[in-house]
Design an enzyme around this catalytic site. Structure first.
Site, PDB file in Angstrom:
ATOM      1  N   CYS A   4       0.871  -1.172   0.000  1.00  0.00           N
ATOM      2  CA  CYS A   4       0.000   0.000   0.000  1.00  0.00           C
ATOM      3  C   CYS A   4       0.905   1.218   0.000  1.00  0.00           C
ATOM      4  O   CYS A   4       1.720   1.389   0.910  1.00  0.00           O
ATOM      5  CB  CYS A   4      -0.889  -0.010   1.239  1.00  0.00           C
ATOM      6  N   CYS A  42      -0.257   3.728  -6.981  1.00  0.00           N
ATOM      7  CA  CYS A  42      -1.337   3.188  -6.146  1.00  0.00           C
ATOM      8  C   CYS A  42      -1.663   1.821  -6.717  1.00  0.00           C
ATOM      9  O   CYS A  42      -1.779   1.657  -7.942  1.00  0.00           O
ATOM     10  CB  CYS A  42      -2.565   4.086  -6.173  1.00  0.00           C
TER      11      CYS A  42
END
Length: 300
Positions: A75, A219
């Site tokens: 992440c 992302c």
């Protein structure tokens, strides 16, 4: 299915980290893995540094409790906002032995997924920013690189800081894309409705510099928008996703740290945990992971 005794933990705020796990499993299929998606508290990208740090630390602690010796923060927001504190402040108390600072900590140098510091027999927490920033400059001929990310990752300036260390002559331009994660998680990533938001942010990024020739999808949700991004980016632009880069870096890390590698169990087992509905997770996870999964609910 019983939980493996010492799996590799992979953490994300939601589903996106499954794109990282998918590439890691393809590269290193022999290891056991536990994936934890904090879907009940996603998105992380709009939350404060303190909140992201608290949530990430709580999930890392649970993966340690499940027997993980090595945890990858798949992440970007967690890597940018929480990793350094976890590595420097929490690992000495969370794990046996001292772990030194590693990937993604601002001001820290070192190859691959780790970096310099105190090596010990304890557990490790790694991130996804450092492997990318070590190689991104190699893809650009103009020395102008674009970063597409969540607002939290952009605000952290982690990519600017890390790329400066490895490629001081590369110019970094960033664009926050707050609508992209909701588009992906609501299954709209291939719909005509996504065109406006994808084109909007590609145009805004390229307005910062017409010489950008390499764009990083910073992302883990964004690879699902790859077809749209390619549609609106100039055809000669190199678009980079992180999964392949991170998996190669993990291979190198395990080679350089045989004491950690030896502790990772190898039965080819996969366990999936979610803090939200398992039914919803299993349906969505299939899209990100590329094959059906069956998850367990985790109450935090």
């Amino acid at each position: 299915m019983p939980t493996p005794s010492q799996p590799i933990g992979v953490f994300d705020s939601g589903y996106g980290g499954l794109t990282i796990l998918r590439d890691i499993v393809q590269t290193l299929p022999q290891y056991d893995y536990i994936y934890l998606g904090d879907n009940a508290r996603t998105p992380y990208g709009t939350r404060s540094f303190e909140t992201v740090y608290h949530y990430t630390l709580e999930c890392v602690q649970h993966l340690f409790d499940r027997g993980c010796r090595l945890v990858v923060l798949a992440c970007n927001t967690a890597s940018a906002k929480a990793l350094r504190n976890i590595q420097q402040l929490d690992l000495p108390t969370l794990a046996t032995g001292l772990d030194g600072p590693g990937l993604d900590g601002p001001g820290l140098d070192g190859p691959g997924l780790d970096g310099p510091g105190l090596d010990g027999p304890g557990r490790r927490v790694l991130g996804v920013i450092r492997p990318t920033t070590e190689v991104i400059g190699n893809y650009s001929k103009t020395g102008n690189v674009g970063i597409l990310a969540t607002r939290g990752t952009v605000t952290s300036e982690s990519y600017r800081v890390e790329i400066e260390k490895f490629f001081p002559n590369v110019n970094v331009f960033q664009e926050a894309c707050p609508m992209w994660v909701p588009l992906v998680e609501n299954g709209e990533y291939a719909s005509p409705g996504a065109d406006y938001f994808v084109q909007q942010h590609i145009d805004r990024l390229l307005q910062q510099s017409p010489d950008i020739d390499t764009i990083l999808l910073a992302c883990t949700h964004y690879p699902l928008l790859l077809a749209k991004i390619q549609q609106f980016a100039p055809p000669e632009t190199t678009i980079l996703s992180q999964g392949g880069i991170v998996s190669k870096s993990l291979v190198d890390y395990l080679i350089r740290h045989p004491e950690i590698e030896a502790q990772c169990s190898k039965h080819g087992l996969r366990t999936f945990l979610t803090t939200d509905s398992t039914e919803d997770f299993d349906r969505q996870a299939t899209v990100f992971y590329g094959e059906p999964v069956q998850s367990e609910h985790l109450a935090l």
